[in-house]
Enzyme design. Structure first.
Site, PDB file in Angstrom:
ATOM      1  N   TRP A  49       0.850  -1.190   0.000  1.00 38.48           N
ATOM      2  CA  TRP A  49       0.000   0.000   0.000  1.00 38.48           C
ATOM      3  C   TRP A  49       0.885   1.239   0.000  1.00 38.48           C
ATOM      4  O   TRP A  49       1.838   1.330   0.780  1.00 38.48           O
ATOM      5  CB  TRP A  49      -0.895  -0.030   1.236  1.00 38.48           C
ATOM      6  CG  TRP A  49      -2.054   0.918   1.204  1.00 38.48           C
ATOM      7  CD1 TRP A  49      -2.461   1.699   0.174  1.00 38.48           C
ATOM      8  CD2 TRP A  49      -2.972   1.162   2.277  1.00 38.48           C
ATOM      9  NE1 TRP A  49      -3.585   2.414   0.518  1.00 38.48           N
ATOM     10  CE2 TRP A  49      -3.907   2.113   1.807  1.00 38.48           C
ATOM     11  CE3 TRP A  49      -3.081   0.677   3.570  1.00 38.48           C
ATOM     12  CZ2 TRP A  49      -4.945   2.584   2.603  1.00 38.48           C
ATOM     13  CZ3 TRP A  49      -4.122   1.151   4.366  1.00 38.48           C
ATOM     14  CH2 TRP A  49      -5.039   2.083   3.889  1.00 38.48           C
TER      15      TRP A  49
ATOM     16  N   ASP B 287       1.588  -8.852  -1.037  1.00 38.13           N
ATOM     17  CA  ASP B 287       0.186  -8.448  -1.188  1.00 38.13           C
ATOM     18  C   ASP B 287       0.108  -7.110  -1.900  1.00 38.13           C
ATOM     19  O   ASP B 287       0.831  -6.159  -1.559  1.00 38.13           O
ATOM     20  CB  ASP B 287      -0.471  -8.326   0.193  1.00 38.13           C
ATOM     21  CG  ASP B 287      -1.877  -7.774   0.101  1.00 38.13           C
ATOM     22  OD1 ASP B 287      -2.800  -8.565  -0.173  1.00 38.13           O
ATOM     23  OD2 ASP B 287      -2.059  -6.560   0.275  1.00 38.13           O
TER      24      ASP B 287
ATOM     25  N   TYR C 114      -4.042   0.193  -5.469  1.00 40.75           N
ATOM     26  CA  TYR C 114      -2.844   0.855  -4.979  1.00 40.75           C
ATOM     27  C   TYR C 114      -2.138   1.583  -6.117  1.00 40.75           C
ATOM     28  O   TYR C 114      -1.652   0.964  -7.061  1.00 40.75           O
ATOM     29  CB  TYR C 114      -1.879  -0.147  -4.341  1.00 40.75           C
ATOM     30  CG  TYR C 114      -2.439  -0.920  -3.174  1.00 40.75           C
ATOM     31  CD1 TYR C 114      -3.592  -0.509  -2.502  1.00 40.75           C
ATOM     32  CD2 TYR C 114      -1.822  -2.080  -2.718  1.00 40.75           C
ATOM     33  CE1 TYR C 114      -4.093  -1.219  -1.430  1.00 40.75           C
ATOM     34  CE2 TYR C 114      -2.315  -2.799  -1.638  1.00 40.75           C
ATOM     35  CZ  TYR C 114      -3.459  -2.358  -1.000  1.00 40.75           C
ATOM     36  OH  TYR C 114      -3.970  -3.068   0.063  1.00 40.75           O
TER      37      TYR C 114
ATOM     38  N   GLN D 222      -8.901 -10.733   4.497  1.00 41.62           N
ATOM     39  CA  GLN D 222      -7.892  -9.731   4.869  1.00 41.62           C
ATOM     40  C   GLN D 222      -8.583  -8.552   5.551  1.00 41.62           C
ATOM     41  O   GLN D 222      -9.479  -7.939   4.978  1.00 41.62           O
ATOM     42  CB  GLN D 222      -7.147  -9.249   3.621  1.00 41.62           C
ATOM     43  CG  GLN D 222      -5.978  -8.336   3.932  1.00 41.62           C
ATOM     44  CD  GLN D 222      -5.202  -7.941   2.689  1.00 41.62           C
ATOM     45  OE1 GLN D 222      -5.039  -6.752   2.402  1.00 41.62           O
ATOM     46  NE2 GLN D 222      -4.714  -8.920   1.933  1.00 41.62           N
TER      47      GLN D 222
ATOM     48  N   TYR E  91      -3.846  -6.607   7.687  1.00 39.62           N
ATOM     49  CA  TYR E  91      -3.175  -5.491   7.005  1.00 39.62           C
ATOM     50  C   TYR E  91      -2.996  -4.331   7.979  1.00 39.62           C
ATOM     51  O   TYR E  91      -3.676  -4.249   8.996  1.00 39.62           O
ATOM     52  CB  TYR E  91      -3.907  -5.080   5.727  1.00 39.62           C
ATOM     53  CG  TYR E  91      -5.225  -4.345   5.853  1.00 39.62           C
ATOM     54  CD1 TYR E  91      -5.272  -2.974   6.094  1.00 39.62           C
ATOM     55  CD2 TYR E  91      -6.429  -5.015   5.652  1.00 39.62           C
ATOM     56  CE1 TYR E  91      -6.471  -2.293   6.161  1.00 39.62           C
ATOM     57  CE2 TYR E  91      -7.646  -4.343   5.710  1.00 39.62           C
ATOM     58  CZ  TYR E  91      -7.658  -2.969   5.968  1.00 39.62           C
ATOM     59  OH  TYR E  91      -8.866  -2.294   6.034  1.00 39.62           O
TER      60      TYR E  91
ATOM     61  N   LEU F  81       1.029  -2.512  11.781  1.00 46.21           N
ATOM     62  CA  LEU F  81       1.702  -1.487  12.582  1.00 46.21           C
ATOM     63  C   LEU F  81       1.038  -0.132  12.391  1.00 46.21           C
ATOM     64  O   LEU F  81       1.649   0.903  12.645  1.00 46.21           O
ATOM     65  CB  LEU F  81       3.189  -1.413  12.195  1.00 46.21           C
ATOM     66  CG  LEU F  81       3.967  -2.726  12.336  1.00 46.21           C
ATOM     67  CD1 LEU F  81       5.383  -2.565  11.813  1.00 46.21           C
ATOM     68  CD2 LEU F  81       3.982  -3.178  13.793  1.00 46.21           C
TER      69      LEU F  81
END
Length: 282
Positions: free
Chosen positions: A20, A48, A53, A163, A191, A194
């Site tokens: 992403w 992924d 994106y 996901q 996803y 963090l």
């Protein structure tokens, strides 16, 4: 690399690489390609991406990174909801394959639920699977009710993964979605493990309890947050990293074994859900 079994019997790595925001800045192109290749060198062969994106730009970055190494990669991409009808899925998949420089995807996901009936999307996924364009299919951003509805449809028993946004600060899926997916042996791909926004990531990684646990393990807060996800049954994490040091740091989280006391302190710092809550999305 530890793997999980998909319902189809295929294996998927528990730690991968997200993309992403990749492909948006031409100046970063080489760094992004190099980062993905470094991750692959370390064994993080799950990559992924999505047609959304950078309007396909991330898929192009991935295509360059995996060139000559396709057989080693578990490749995941996602289709827009507005492309999720019978003809739209077929065309979107072909565009993704061209950008990625491959003739098949290991896993193809519906990015989130839209107005197209799920039965139509599942039918289109089955056609792609029968044609050898994809090996498995699944969904993204589906809560338990969505999963129950989809699984009851023709082809729904082939859903291979879900996901969702899941991390220490967003533990809502633990109430009912994760138990349902575990019961049906459907892996959950976390996803933004963090967080993605800078302010939210700082809030997570600067948590004093998380930092203290990291100090005890001679690790970073990010590694502890990833280790917490990776210890869970049927959970996969796909952090995004461009800095080589961060790529290596993510990989090293596999070696961290959290203690019972660590887990108690993490529950105190990041409370598990006390009731059903709507699924977070980004």
């Amino acid at each position: 690399m530890k793997t999980l079994l998909l319902p189809s019997g295929g294996a998927i790595p528990v730690l991968g690489q997200g993309t992403w925001y990749m492909g948006e800045d031409p100046v970063q192109k080489k760094r992004e390609i190099d980062a993905l290749r470094l991750g692959m060198d370390l064994g993080m062969n799950l990559i992924d991406t999505a047609e959304m994106y950078a309007d396909g730009g991330a898929e192009e970055i991935v295509g360059k990174a995996i060139h000559g190494r396709r057989a080693d990669v578990f490749l995941v991409s996602k289709v827009y909801p507005h492309n999720a009808d019978r003809r739209g899925v077929q065309a979107a998949c072909e565009r993704s394959l061209r950008r990625l420089g491959t003739d098949y995807l290991d896993l193809y996901l519906l990015h989130w639920r839209g107005s197209v009936p799920l039965a139509e999307t599942l039918e289109a996924f089955e056609l792609l699977k029968n044609a050898g364009k994809i090996r498995d299919f699944g969904v993204s951003n589906f809560d338990r009710n969505d999963m129950q509805e989809a699984s009851a449809l023709p082809g729904g028993d082939q859903i291979a993964a879900n996901q969702v946004l899941y991390n220490l600060m967003r533990r809502g899926p633990e109430w009912d979605l994760l138990p349902w997916c575990r019961k049906h042996a459907i892996p959950v791909m976390a996803y933004s493990p963090l967080e993605s926004a800078a302010t939210e990531q700082r809030r997570l990684l600067n948590n004093p309890h998380l930092k203290e646990i990291a100090r005890r393990h001679d690790a970073s807060p990010a590694q502890i947050a990833l280790a917490w996800l990776l210890r869970q049954e049927h959970v996969i994490a796909i952090p995004k990293a461009v800095d080589p040091a961060h790529v290596r740091e993510n990989h090293a989280s596999l070696d961290i074994v959290l203690t019972a006391q660590d887990l108690v302190e993490l529950d105190q710092a990041f409370s598990p859900p006390l009731r059903s809550t709507p699924l977070d999305m980004r």
